[in-house]
Design a protein around this motif. Sequence first.
Motif, PDB file in Angstrom:
ATOM      1  N   VAL A   1       0.837  -1.203   0.000  1.00  0.00           N
ATOM      2  CA  VAL A   1       0.000   0.000   0.000  1.00  0.00           C
ATOM      3  C   VAL A   1       0.871   1.252   0.000  1.00  0.00           C
ATOM      4  CG1 VAL A   1      -1.735   1.322   1.274  1.00  0.00           C
ATOM      5  CG2 VAL A   1      -1.925  -1.175   1.118  1.00  0.00           C
ATOM      6  N   ASP A   2       1.871   1.281   0.863  1.00  0.00           N
ATOM      7  CA  ASP A   2       2.745   2.450   0.939  1.00  0.00           C
ATOM      8  C   ASP A   2       3.514   2.656  -0.362  1.00  0.00           C
ATOM      9  OD1 ASP A   2       1.936   2.920   3.524  1.00  0.00           O
ATOM     10  OD2 ASP A   2       3.641   1.894   4.448  1.00  0.00           O
ATOM     11  N   VAL A   3       4.045   1.566  -0.921  1.00  0.00           N
ATOM     12  CA  VAL A   3       4.848   1.680  -2.133  1.00  0.00           C
ATOM     13  C   VAL A   3       3.996   2.153  -3.309  1.00  0.00           C
ATOM     14  CG1 VAL A   3       6.191   0.402  -3.846  1.00  0.00           C
ATOM     15  CG2 VAL A   3       6.552  -0.019  -1.402  1.00  0.00           C
ATOM     16  N   LEU A   4       2.799   1.568  -3.458  1.00  0.00           N
ATOM     17  CA  LEU A   4       1.944   1.939  -4.581  1.00  0.00           C
ATOM     18  C   LEU A   4       1.405   3.361  -4.434  1.00  0.00           C
ATOM     19  CD1 LEU A   4       0.065  -1.441  -5.071  1.00  0.00           C
ATOM     20  CD2 LEU A   4       1.723  -0.412  -6.635  1.00  0.00           C
ATOM     21  N   CYS A   5       1.098   3.780  -3.208  1.00  0.00           N
ATOM     22  CA  CYS A   5       0.650   5.159  -2.996  1.00  0.00           C
ATOM     23  C   CYS A   5       1.782   6.143  -3.308  1.00  0.00           C
ATOM     24  CB  CYS A   5       0.149   5.355  -1.574  1.00  0.00           C
ATOM     25  SG  CYS A   5      -1.493   4.648  -1.266  1.00  0.00           S
ATOM     26  N   GLU A   6       3.015   5.755  -2.969  1.00  0.00           N
ATOM     27  CA  GLU A   6       4.159   6.608  -3.302  1.00  0.00           C
ATOM     28  C   GLU A   6       4.319   6.698  -4.821  1.00  0.00           C
ATOM     29  OE1 GLU A   6       9.035   6.652  -2.864  1.00  0.00           O
ATOM     30  OE2 GLU A   6       7.842   5.325  -1.594  1.00  0.00           O
ATOM     31  N   ALA A   7       4.165   5.576  -5.504  1.00  0.00           N
ATOM     32  CA  ALA A   7       4.269   5.578  -6.970  1.00  0.00           C
ATOM     33  C   ALA A   7       3.169   6.424  -7.597  1.00  0.00           C
ATOM     34  CB  ALA A   7       4.206   4.146  -7.497  1.00  0.00           C
ATOM     35  N   ALA A   8       2.005   6.445  -6.969  1.00  0.00           N
ATOM     36  CA  ALA A   8       0.895   7.236  -7.496  1.00  0.00           C
ATOM     37  C   ALA A   8       1.212   8.721  -7.493  1.00  0.00           C
ATOM     38  CB  ALA A   8      -0.367   6.971  -6.675  1.00  0.00           C
ATOM     39  N   GLY A   9       2.133   9.143  -6.619  1.00  0.00           N
ATOM     40  CA  GLY A   9       2.469  10.554  -6.506  1.00  0.00           C
ATOM     41  C   GLY A   9       3.096  11.135  -7.754  1.00  0.00           C
ATOM     42  N   THR A  10       3.695  10.296  -8.605  1.00  0.00           N
ATOM     43  CA  THR A  10       4.301  10.772  -9.844  1.00  0.00           C
ATOM     44  C   THR A  10       3.621  10.144 -11.059  1.00  0.00           C
ATOM     45  OG1 THR A  10       6.012   9.057  -9.657  1.00  0.00           O
ATOM     46  CG2 THR A  10       6.556  11.265  -8.813  1.00  0.00           C
TER      47      THR A  10
ATOM     48  N   GLU B   1       0.098   9.798 -13.703  1.00  0.00           N
ATOM     49  CA  GLU B   1      -1.162  10.350 -14.194  1.00  0.00           C
ATOM     50  C   GLU B   1      -2.316   9.507 -13.674  1.00  0.00           C
ATOM     51  OE1 GLU B   1      -1.966  13.056 -16.349  1.00  0.00           O
ATOM     52  OE2 GLU B   1       0.051  13.655 -15.753  1.00  0.00           O
ATOM     53  N   LEU B   2      -2.107   8.220 -13.627  1.00  0.00           N
ATOM     54  CA  LEU B   2      -3.083   7.310 -13.031  1.00  0.00           C
ATOM     55  C   LEU B   2      -2.385   6.006 -12.691  1.00  0.00           C
ATOM     56  CD1 LEU B   2      -3.991   4.985 -15.301  1.00  0.00           C
ATOM     57  CD2 LEU B   2      -5.242   6.909 -16.237  1.00  0.00           C
ATOM     58  N   LEU B   3      -3.036   5.225 -11.842  1.00  0.00           N
ATOM     59  CA  LEU B   3      -2.505   3.943 -11.375  1.00  0.00           C
ATOM     60  C   LEU B   3      -3.533   2.865 -11.663  1.00  0.00           C
ATOM     61  CD1 LEU B   3      -0.492   2.204  -9.646  1.00  0.00           C
ATOM     62  CD2 LEU B   3      -1.786   2.964  -7.642  1.00  0.00           C
ATOM     63  N   ALA B   4      -3.118   1.764 -12.305  1.00  0.00           N
ATOM     64  CA  ALA B   4      -4.014   0.663 -12.632  1.00  0.00           C
ATOM     65  C   ALA B   4      -3.720  -0.535 -11.741  1.00  0.00           C
ATOM     66  CB  ALA B   4      -3.880   0.272 -14.098  1.00  0.00           C
ATOM     67  N   LEU B   5      -4.766  -1.102 -11.160  1.00  0.00           N
ATOM     68  CA  LEU B   5      -4.666  -2.290 -10.314  1.00  0.00           C
ATOM     69  C   LEU B   5      -5.728  -3.288 -10.754  1.00  0.00           C
ATOM     70  CD1 LEU B   5      -4.364  -0.552  -6.810  1.00  0.00           C
ATOM     71  CD2 LEU B   5      -2.494  -1.420  -8.227  1.00  0.00           C
ATOM     72  N   GLY B   6      -5.596  -4.527 -10.307  1.00  0.00           N
ATOM     73  CA  GLY B   6      -6.519  -5.569 -10.728  1.00  0.00           C
ATOM     74  C   GLY B   6      -7.568  -5.904  -9.689  1.00  0.00           C
ATOM     75  N   SER B   7      -8.721  -6.411 -10.169  1.00  0.00           N
ATOM     76  CA  SER B   7      -9.762  -6.941  -9.288  1.00  0.00           C
ATOM     77  C   SER B   7     -10.208  -8.285  -9.841  1.00  0.00           C
ATOM     78  CB  SER B   7     -10.953  -5.985  -9.183  1.00  0.00           C
ATOM     79  OG  SER B   7     -11.558  -5.788 -10.439  1.00  0.00           O
TER      80      SER B   7
ATOM     81  N   ALA C   1      -4.508   6.959  -2.596  1.00  0.00           N
ATOM     82  CA  ALA C   1      -3.629   7.431  -3.670  1.00  0.00           C
ATOM     83  C   ALA C   1      -3.961   8.861  -4.065  1.00  0.00           C
ATOM     84  CB  ALA C   1      -3.736   6.506  -4.883  1.00  0.00           C
ATOM     85  N   GLY C   2      -2.936   9.595  -4.449  1.00  0.00           N
ATOM     86  CA  GLY C   2      -3.122  10.984  -4.833  1.00  0.00           C
ATOM     87  C   GLY C   2      -3.484  11.178  -6.292  1.00  0.00           C
ATOM     88  N   CYS C   3      -3.591  10.104  -7.060  1.00  0.00           N
ATOM     89  CA  CYS C   3      -3.977  10.203  -8.472  1.00  0.00           C
ATOM     90  C   CYS C   3      -5.159   9.267  -8.713  1.00  0.00           C
ATOM     91  CB  CYS C   3      -2.802   9.820  -9.381  1.00  0.00           C
ATOM     92  SG  CYS C   3      -2.430   8.055  -9.420  1.00  0.00           S
ATOM     93  N   PRO C   4      -5.832   9.385  -9.857  1.00  0.00           N
ATOM     94  CA  PRO C   4      -6.906   8.427 -10.149  1.00  0.00           C
ATOM     95  C   PRO C   4      -6.387   6.996 -10.164  1.00  0.00           C
ATOM     96  CG  PRO C   4      -7.016  10.304 -11.638  1.00  0.00           C
ATOM     97  CD  PRO C   4      -5.726  10.440 -10.878  1.00  0.00           C
ATOM     98  N   VAL C   5      -7.183   6.093  -9.595  1.00  0.00           N
ATOM     99  CA  VAL C   5      -6.856   4.669  -9.578  1.00  0.00           C
ATOM    100  C   VAL C   5      -7.904   3.936 -10.410  1.00  0.00           C
ATOM    101  CG1 VAL C   5      -6.542   2.600  -8.166  1.00  0.00           C
ATOM    102  CG2 VAL C   5      -5.779   4.828  -7.317  1.00  0.00           C
TER     103      VAL C   5
END
Length: 306
Positions: free
Chosen positions: A91-100, A102-108, A130-134
């Motif tokens: 969670v911490d690593v992906l939220c940090e990556a979201a900071g730079t 445009e958007l972050l894609a994850l699976g469900s 996250a600070g960007c759209p997920v």
Amino acid sequence: MPRTVTAGLDGSAESRAAVEWAAREAVLRGLPLRLVQVWEPLPDPLAQAPLLGAEAEQDWIERAPDESAEGLRLRHPGLEVITERRTGDPVDVLCEAAGTSELLALGSRGLGGLHGFIVGSVGLAVTGHAGCPVVLVRAGEQAADEHRADPTGIPSAATPFRPVVLGLDITAPDAALLEFAFGAAALRGAPLRVVYAWVPQPPPSNETPGYAYEAEAPAVAELEPRNAFMLGRALEPWRESFPDVDVAEAAVEGSAGSVLVDASRDACLVVVGRRVRKARLGAHLGHVAHAVLHHSPAPVAVVPHA
């Protein structure tokens, strides 16, 4: 670091679908694609114990990002793919990556016959912080699923995109949410369907049943045209900013979650909002976003806004 489209990679079917979706999105946006693989260290007692298959797992950790990147470059010539192997809390690593990003894609993961999807604890936590759209992408999602069927009824990625669906609260139409949805539709050359769902307030409990019905009926009858007017007014400046986007709006009586899930069945992307809150604990997702995330057959973008 330049802005990227980022995808979390863990080797699962849903993760692979999210990576493929992110690659297509990166091509649309003309941005690099960043694949982030997170390795969560084992607790000390387990780390010191000999684990069956540990060498094979380590081998996969080292090979997977590069193999995925190589395949993506072959399928999308010219796409720049960056790989990162990170250690820590996912969670911490992906939220940090979201900071730079445009958007972050994850699976469900799909629930099969229940017509729903499982958003894991990591996905929910990242989506809520996250600070960007997920964007949550279901396992098995294919490019053709986001397009209209061809004239023979066969799914095809060569046909026009299905609509982008936006769930909008007309009492607080946030600019970040509208900009993302209009931009997504413009990139795809897709129509944008904007939906506001409303539920009439029940009559006051302290009134007699007959009186309450007579008193409330005119107000309820006025809600639909009033809500339609407010929705149209909220969209006016965005229509001017995106003149090439074909926009259709609907103010619909009903539960917002149910209305959006129904609309998602013919969508290439569903866009919902998430209010940014300062508290660290909790997923920070409203009931509408929860309903759409768990039951939309289309990818869902959750956009943080003030």
